[in-house]
Design a protein around this motif. Sequence first.
Motif, short mmCIF file in Angstrom:
data_model
loop_
_atom_site.label_atom_id
_atom_site.label_comp_id
_atom_site.label_asym_id
_atom_site.label_seq_id
_atom_site.Cartn_x
_atom_site.Cartn_y
_atom_site.Cartn_z
N ILE A 4 0.89 -1.16 0.00
CA ILE A 4 0.00 0.00 0.00
C ILE A 4 0.92 1.21 0.00
CG2 ILE A 4 -1.71 1.33 1.29
CD1 ILE A 4 -2.79 -1.28 2.40
N GLY A 5 0.90 1.98 -1.08
CA GLY A 5 1.86 3.06 -1.21
C GLY A 5 3.26 2.48 -1.23
N ASP A 6 4.13 2.96 -0.38
CA ASP A 6 5.49 2.42 -0.32
C ASP A 6 5.67 1.46 0.85
OD1 ASP A 6 5.26 4.27 1.65
OD2 ASP A 6 7.15 5.33 1.19
N LYS A 7 4.55 1.12 1.55
CA LYS A 7 4.64 0.22 2.70
C LYS A 7 4.29 -1.21 2.28
CE LYS A 7 2.62 -0.60 7.21
NZ LYS A 7 1.44 -0.43 8.00
N PRO A 8 5.23 -2.16 2.38
CA PRO A 8 4.92 -3.54 2.00
C PRO A 8 3.91 -4.17 2.96
CG PRO A 8 7.14 -3.39 2.89
CD PRO A 8 6.61 -2.00 2.83
N LEU A 9 3.05 -5.03 2.41
CA LEU A 9 2.07 -5.72 3.24
C LEU A 9 2.69 -6.96 3.86
CD1 LEU A 9 -1.21 -5.63 1.15
CD2 LEU A 9 -0.72 -4.41 3.25
N ARG A 10 2.32 -7.25 5.09
CA ARG A 10 2.76 -8.46 5.76
C ARG A 10 1.72 -9.56 5.49
NH1 ARG A 10 3.91 -7.89 11.59
NH2 ARG A 10 1.68 -8.02 11.62
N VAL A 11 2.12 -10.81 5.75
CA VAL A 11 1.20 -11.93 5.54
C VAL A 11 -0.07 -11.74 6.36
CG1 VAL A 11 0.88 -14.41 5.89
CG2 VAL A 11 3.02 -13.56 4.93
N ASP A 12 0.07 -11.28 7.59
CA ASP A 12 -1.11 -11.05 8.43
C ASP A 12 -2.06 -10.03 7.81
OD1 ASP A 12 -0.26 -12.84 10.28
OD2 ASP A 12 0.42 -11.36 11.75
N ASP A 13 -1.48 -9.00 7.16
CA ASP A 13 -2.32 -8.00 6.50
C ASP A 13 -3.12 -8.64 5.37
OD1 ASP A 13 -1.26 -5.98 8.12
OD2 ASP A 13 0.39 -5.62 6.73
N LEU A 14 -2.44 -9.51 4.61
CA LEU A 14 -3.12 -10.16 3.48
C LEU A 14 -4.21 -11.11 3.97
CD1 LEU A 14 0.01 -10.88 1.29
CD2 LEU A 14 -1.81 -9.24 0.80
N LEU A 15 -3.92 -11.86 5.04
CA LEU A 15 -4.91 -12.81 5.54
C LEU A 15 -6.16 -12.11 6.05
CD1 LEU A 15 -2.65 -15.39 7.41
CD2 LEU A 15 -3.82 -15.69 5.23
N GLN A 16 -6.00 -10.91 6.56
CA GLN A 16 -7.16 -10.19 7.08
C GLN A 16 -8.13 -9.76 5.99
OE1 GLN A 16 -5.81 -7.03 9.64
NE2 GLN A 16 -4.88 -8.45 11.07
N ARG A 17 -7.70 -9.84 4.75
CA ARG A 17 -8.59 -9.49 3.64
C ARG A 17 -9.56 -10.63 3.31
NH1 ARG A 17 -5.15 -6.19 -0.79
NH2 ARG A 17 -4.31 -4.65 0.61
N ASN A 18 -9.22 -11.84 3.71
CA ASN A 18 -10.07 -12.99 3.40
C ASN A 18 -11.40 -12.89 4.14
OD1 ASN A 18 -7.98 -14.08 1.88
ND2 ASN A 18 -7.14 -15.16 3.64
N VAL A 19 -12.40 -13.55 3.61
CA VAL A 19 -13.69 -13.65 4.30
C VAL A 19 -14.06 -15.12 4.40
CG1 VAL A 19 -14.52 -11.37 3.60
CG2 VAL A 19 -15.00 -13.35 2.15
N TRP A 20 -14.90 -15.44 5.36
CA TRP A 20 -15.31 -16.82 5.59
C TRP A 20 -16.83 -16.91 5.59
CZ3 TRP A 20 -10.88 -14.84 7.36
CH2 TRP A 20 -9.74 -15.63 7.36
N ASP A 21 -17.34 -17.90 4.92
CA ASP A 21 -18.74 -18.28 5.04
C ASP A 21 -18.71 -19.61 5.78
OD1 ASP A 21 -21.38 -18.84 4.88
OD2 ASP A 21 -21.51 -18.86 2.69
N VAL A 22 -18.82 -19.53 7.08
CA VAL A 22 -18.54 -20.69 7.93
C VAL A 22 -19.63 -21.75 7.79
CG1 VAL A 22 -18.20 -21.46 10.32
CG2 VAL A 22 -17.24 -19.28 9.56
N ASP A 23 -19.19 -22.96 7.52
CA ASP A 23 -20.09 -24.11 7.45
C ASP A 23 -20.52 -24.47 8.88
OD1 ASP A 23 -21.35 -26.50 6.88
OD2 ASP A 23 -19.63 -27.40 5.84
N HIS A 24 -21.78 -24.70 9.10
CA HIS A 24 -22.24 -25.08 10.45
C HIS A 24 -21.69 -26.44 10.86
CE1 HIS A 24 -25.14 -27.25 7.95
NE2 HIS A 24 -25.28 -28.06 8.96
N ARG A 25 -21.31 -27.25 9.85
CA ARG A 25 -20.76 -28.58 10.14
C ARG A 25 -19.23 -28.48 10.11
NH1 ARG A 25 -18.63 -32.55 6.62
NH2 ARG A 25 -18.80 -30.92 5.07
N PRO A 26 -18.56 -28.76 11.22
CA PRO A 26 -17.09 -28.68 11.22
C PRO A 26 -16.49 -29.60 10.15
CG PRO A 26 -17.91 -28.94 13.46
CD PRO A 26 -19.08 -29.16 12.54
N HIS A 27 -15.61 -29.06 9.33
CA HIS A 27 -14.97 -29.87 8.29
C HIS A 27 -13.70 -30.54 8.81
CE1 HIS A 27 -12.87 -26.04 7.97
NE2 HIS A 27 -11.92 -26.65 7.30
#
Length: 97
Positions: A4-27
Motif C-alpha cells: 500500500i503506497g510504499d509500505k509492503p504488506l505483511r502476511v497477516d495484513d493479506l490474511l485479514q482481507r479474506n472472508v469466511w462463510d462458515v459451514d455449520h458442520r465442522p470440516h
Amino acid sequence: MTSIGDKPLRVDDLLQRNVWDVDHRPHITVDTEKCRLCEAKPCITTCPAGCYILAGNKVVFSYEGCLECGACRLICPYNAVKWSYPLSGKGVQYRFS
Ligand code: SF4
C-alpha cells in the motif's frame, strides 16, 4: 511484492482481507484424546491460521478461521485430525487484492 503506497504488506495484513462463510458442520475434527499422548503438538506451530491453541496442556481447536491448507492433517504424528473440505461454497474465500 504487494504494498500500500510504499509500505509492503505483511502476511497477516493479506490474511485479514479474506472472508469466511462458515459451514455449520465442522470440516475438521480432532481426537483430543490422541493429543494427550503427543508431546510435540506440532499443529500449534504449524497452523497458519492459529486454529490450534494450547490451554494448559490441552489442545483446543476451532475450525472457523481455517485456511484449508491441510497442514494439520499431514503434520499430526498421531493421526488425530479428520479432515475434509467444507461444503461447496463454504469456508475461506481468499481475497488477493
Ligand atoms: S487446514 Fe491449515 S489452516 Fe486449517 S486448521 Fe489445518 S493447518 Fe490450520
